[in-house]
Design a protein around this motif. Structure first.
Motif, PDB file in Angstrom:
ATOM      1  N   GLN A  26      13.053  95.632 150.439  1.00  0.00           N
ATOM      2  CA  GLN A  26      13.762  95.981 149.133  1.00  0.00           C
ATOM      3  C   GLN A  26      14.492  94.817 148.571  1.00  0.00           C
ATOM      4  N   GLU A  29      11.523  93.169 146.580  1.00  0.00           N
ATOM      5  CA  GLU A  29      10.749  94.235 145.945  1.00  0.00           C
ATOM      6  C   GLU A  29       9.498  94.358 146.041  1.00  0.00           C
ATOM      7  N   THR A  62       8.785 105.068 144.929  1.00  0.00           N
ATOM      8  CA  THR A  62       9.326 103.646 145.209  1.00  0.00           C
ATOM      9  C   THR A  62       8.658 102.754 144.183  1.00  0.00           C
ATOM     10  N   LEU A  66      11.752 100.535 142.875  1.00  0.00           N
ATOM     11  CA  LEU A  66      11.840  99.303 143.514  1.00  0.00           C
ATOM     12  C   LEU A  66      11.819  98.031 142.527  1.00  0.00           C
TER      13      LEU A  66
END
Length: 133
Positions: A26, A29, A62, A66
């Protein structure tokens, strides 16, 4: 320390590594690294209540959120408690803190994890914000 205690500590360390990979993916990224932690049939509920069924749905979400989603922000994850339901299934309570220049937001995810082919996988996860801390 008994052999059983050592084995349990080894499993907890492996689970903590999965959580550390969630944090790393996270903060940097890396959506593919994040998605790769899930079972094919995993369930994920986001902090805003969006329900995602299966790795493909988790991946699509995601990859939309993200990249750029953590701009000017960092997140940390800390394993607070591990409950082994069976030797190959664990409920993992996590403390999650998002930090920005304006302060921080705390979350309390629950990761149910299963051990598949010797690796711990995210199986059923619920991300919940904490209102007062």
């Amino acid at each position: 320390m008994t052999v059983e205690d050592q084995e349990r500590q080894s499993e907890i360390a492996a689970i903590e590594q999965v959580v550390a990979t969630v944090e790393h993916s996270q903060n940097n990224e890396l959506p593919d690294d994040f998605v790769g932690l899930f079972r094919e049939d995993a369930i994920w509920t986001t902090g805003h209540g969006k329900r995602l069924f299966g790795r493909d749905a988790i991946s699509a979400f995601t990859h939309q959120t993200l990249p750029g989603g953590l701009k000017d922000m960092t997140v940390t994850f800390e394993v607070e408690h591990v409950l082994f339901i069976r030797p190959d299934v664990a409920a993992v309570k996590v403390r999650q803190v998002y930090r920005t220049s304006d302060g921080q937001n705390v979350g309390t995810p629950l990761f149910v994890m299963s051990k598949e082919d010797g690796k711990w996988r995210l199986t059923a996860c619920q991300n919940t914000p904490v209102l007062d801390e």
